[in-house]
Scaffold this active site. Structure first.
Site: not given
Lengths: 596, 596
Positions: A441-442
């Protein structure tokens, strides 16, 4: 074998006392979440997590997921039954809209439940977590027909959802993606390409899986401005809602990972799979961002949740393990040695974890409440303020809670000595499982850049100024309160460091963006420390007021000691982050790539 | 697949230029280690590590060790042949005495070789490493006959050695141990008991394994003062040196661990096994401490070595992986994106690892040289000073190099994004392997207590005062040198913090030992930072002088940048450790055990 007890008392303190959730009764769904309903839900959620999900955590790690030659994937023993129980209990739809079968309760409540489930079994919880993320994107950007077709089944846990972003050559930089979408006469698209690292991409928990897929429509512009979002069900859905033909999407392999073995991480092959556009053409990132913000808060909670369960088990071991004697004289004279919890260095380690966990939980509740306000309030000003907060705090929460949460699982494992390195105690699984939350998620470096490069300057720094203003006003309001001095004095100093760092960035990063890049991670950590410190000040004030009003209680007394520990031992780290930021980027950027 | 290139140039710079090893030519063995011999040995060691050991690292992780029902243990494919090659190459006896078949070369050189081998294959290197530790104990405390019987075979790598300390209920607190030794008429003992976590306890690499075992002679005093050390060969050795009957020691099971899968970690069952006393009765810890000091330096090198190999692979990936564009404009216009090494946050991460590695390597060389002086010098004053240094720095090296080394493997893994979490890239193996080094040979919390409670006050603080004096004098000597200011100014500040912390301990910990316990880990880290900073100052001075003398060279220019990075970004952490120490132990000790 590790154990877990859901921190219901702590969540209740936050909801009822610190954030006074009853003040939000004007928001839809909040009146339904009255104190007794909350108590019942948290109690049931605790029971489910402790009794059903936690016992499957180690099984999931040991067995992992298995892919057969036909591309099907088998989840660990017990997962299917447990998922059915979670689905039928309505847990996936706790805060989903009632018109799609959800209960419409506050996200604030479902995030608390989320923490319990992740502590109990992170790999398992991802199947439901991703489904909720995909549902959120469909609800915001889907057509009425798409919503009607997919959302009720997903809310009910009859189908699950996935996010398909990453390709072998691109993760962070999605503008490079190659998966192709070819428009068909009936308005659908044929999707072809390979996606990797697809969590829950294939499994045996449900009869259908709804993939949200980023792809490039033939002829679309290059880069991120040519990326669109599609819904691609594993099994096509007939007009009457029944399941039809198998779609052209298969699991090519599953990854052998460091942890979260119970969750299948798939290479997904799309071969002329039928998909439908979600939202506008070439604006796929808008839909993805809806999922990603939800998902980032969820991943932040993963950091907290693994830290919490690791802490609980480290405490239990430290109370039982007899080794050595206290430096200040024998404490357990009837035993061959004292329990190691007598030793200051053991307590230092445990309190370092605990002081983080309780403030991190407060940050999650605080931010989840803002999410509810942002989505449910009628007042545009309230919505904007809440949305500002969400935007600003999401990268901080994701980066800081997962970095620190992981570090805490390592510290908790350390309490076990050699036993912590052995699989059967389960402590090393917490470390391996928690590790992924810093990456997906980053990656946390990207969160830091998002904070410094995007969220901080947005709207002239409005969100950050509001946060500084809130903390500063709180410190001013309570600065004269003698009992609050141990909290307000260090909080004010830390806020000062954050403001200095912000000022330095304003002066030095605009002309020289490398100064922002080199400062980003330190700035994120500094920001997180101030936010956690603010949470501690607020919790301490409420605890002090409750003690004044109703007398001392063990929970409240412990809260105040833990808070003082945070202020004395952890918050002073802000000074180092400031010093690093102010030292600039010259040295960092000086070497040529080949000199490394 | 990960790769590895031994840092020969860096080791040579340390040996030749920074520590000028040729100055020690008066010590036995040092003249044999002339510059060209060192070059040849380092070159061969690099080749062996890169070409033979490193390719087996992943195999070892995947296959692990397997125990058969008869108690025998099979090591991963290729380990046996590689061990034979290491043994026949004389690598195990590099610094062992010539009279036992060793080459008598400096420990300084063998520790450098050690780093290469651990970077290449940590699990494999432990078989030889433990053998050398056991050899050291036999050489110091064994009878002439014991030495003659065991040491030549161990130096030759025909047999290996182990350390048997831990039992299920005791690790740190060995006074609790229960393994029993019953005296026999012929002077031998019958040993009975269970030992756990015995690295290399059973394997198929050699035909015999020499176990050094702590046990309690019947009737001995309780606690640590009743513990004796025994040598217990797996196969009894006949008077003529040939192998005789199998002894009563078997591997009961092997542990399933987080990492170092290629090394067999055994539960060892002693059932009336024949053993012989090493050293004096009830003074077993003396012999063990010889092994442990050797072993602790070796474990410190494990932290460095895993950090080094993880760094190298992270750099390679950062140079190749194309993702996003530089904040200051496109750097690789011919490619779809820039390599991620253009990004400041990636460089920050890489330089943080590198700046530690190079200074840690210097600390190892520095301390290994002191070990050589302590063991080989004729001058009692030199020996004492060197021994003081060893005693003081061993816990600092073990604690700081393994804590930071592990953290660096995590950071290096982070550079790979999601790919770092996947087993095939090998980055997650470095993390799992490095993790054990923080635990065994005395968990790092114990190292901190050893430093603060034992090494610091010993002999009126003589060792610490000598260190402070040395660093202070160095700072004074070079403080006026403009080119050295970026190094001397921060070093002086950090030394000031360490001296303040030491003063605080002197004033506050004698009457209240919890203040020492609560401060221990921070004090150790603060001490380590100052020592690493001192190494950087010395390396920088030498690099500057070489540049002045012979002109700029890429290696030297990079050294200076990396050193400045350490001074600007890492050394300032001393301030936080000081602040934490000075905040005392009150909050840490306040809660009752049940309140956690």
């Amino acid at each position: 074998m590790p154990t877990y007890k859901a921190p219901v008392e702590d969540v209740t303190f936050l909801l009822n006392d610190v954030f006074q959730i009853d003040r939000y009764d004007n928001l839809p769904g909040f009146t339904d979440a009255s104190a007794d309903v909350r108590e019942a839900i948290l109690g049931e959620a605790a029971k489910l997590s402790e009794e059903v999900l936690q016992p499957l955590n180690r099984v999931g790690d040991l067995e992992g997921c298995k892919r057969s030659d036909d591309g099907s994937v088998t989840t660990p023993k017990g997962f299917k039954e447990a998922f059915k129980q979670v689905a039928e209990g309505g847990w996936l739809g706790l805060s989903a809209p009632a018109e799609y079968g959800g209960q419409g309760l506050p996200v604030t409540l479902s995030q608390a439940v989320n923490e319990f489930q992740i502590s109990a079994n992170m790999a398992f919880s991802m199947y439901g977590g991703l489904t909720m993320g995909a549902t959120a994107a469909l609800l915001v950007h889907g057509t009425p027909e798409q919503k009607k077709t997919y959302v009720p089944k997903m809310v009910a846990g009859e189908w699950t959802g996935t996010m398909n972003l990453t390709e072998p050559h691109c993760g962070t930089d999605l503008g490079l993606l190659r998966t192709k979408a070819v428009r068909q006469q009936d308005g659908s698209f044929k999707i072809t390409g390979t996606k990797i690292f697809i969590s829950a991409g294939e499994h045996d928990l449900t009869e259908n899986i709804i993939h949200l897929v980023l792809a490039r429509i033939e002829g679309a512009p290059a880069g991120i401005k040519g990326v669109s979002l599609f819904v691609v069900p594993k099994v096509l859905v007939n007009a009457d809602g029944s399941l039809g033909a198998r779609n052209g999407v298969t699991c090519g392999s599953i990854e052998h990972k460091m942890g979260i073995h119970g969750n299948s991480t798939c290479v997904m092959n799309y071969d002329n799979a039928t998909g439908w556009l979600i939202g506008e053409e070439n604006k796929g990132m808008q839909g993805m961002f809806v999922m990603m913000n939800e998902a980032r808060l969820g991943v932040a909670v993963q950091g907290l949740a693994q830290s919490e369960v690791a802490y609980q088990n480290a405490v239990a071991y430290a109370r039982e393990r007899l080794q050595g004697r206290s430096l200040t004289g024998v404490k357990a004279a009837d035993k061959p040695a004292d329990p190691i919890i007598v030793h200051p260095d053991v307590r230092r380690t445990l309190l370092t974890i605990r002081a983080f966990n309780e403030a991190a939980r407060a940050m999650v509740v605080w931010t989840a409440l803002k999410s509810d306000v942002a989505h449910r309030s009628n007042d545009p000003k309230d919505r904007q303020e809440a949305d500002d907060h969400m935007g600003l705090m999401t990268p901080v929460l994701k980066g800081v809670l997962t970095d620190t949460g992981f570090a805490n699982t390592v510290s908790a494992q350390q309490m076990f000595g050699g036993h912590g390195y052995i699989a059967e105690h389960g402590m090393e699984q917490f470390v391996r499982d928690a590790r992924i939350s810093m990456i997906y998620e980053g990656a946390n470096g990207i969160q830091a850049l998002d904070l410094v490069g995007r969220k901080l300057p947005r709207d002239g720094g409005r969100a950050a100024m509001a946060f500084f203003g809130e903390v500063g006003a709180y410190a001013k309001e309570h600065g004269g309160d003698e009992a609050m001095k141990p909290f307000i004095t260090p909080l004010s100093a830390a806020l000062g460091h954050l403001q200095q760092a912000t000022g330095w960035l304003m002066q030095n990063a605009l002309a020289k963006p490398d100064n922002a890049g080199a400062a980003a991670t330190d700035y994120m950590k500094l920001f997180g420390l101030v936010a956690l410190g603010y949470m501690w000040a607020r919790m301490a004030k409420v605890a002090q007021d409750k003690i004044t009003a109703s007398g001392a209680a063990p929970y409240l007394a412990t809260k105040l000691v833990t808070g003082r520990f945070f202020m004395e031992k952890l918050l002073p780290e802000t000074a180092v982050h400031l010093a690093r930021i102010q030292s600039g980027s010259a040295t960092t950027m000086e070497l040529a790539a080949e000199a490394f």
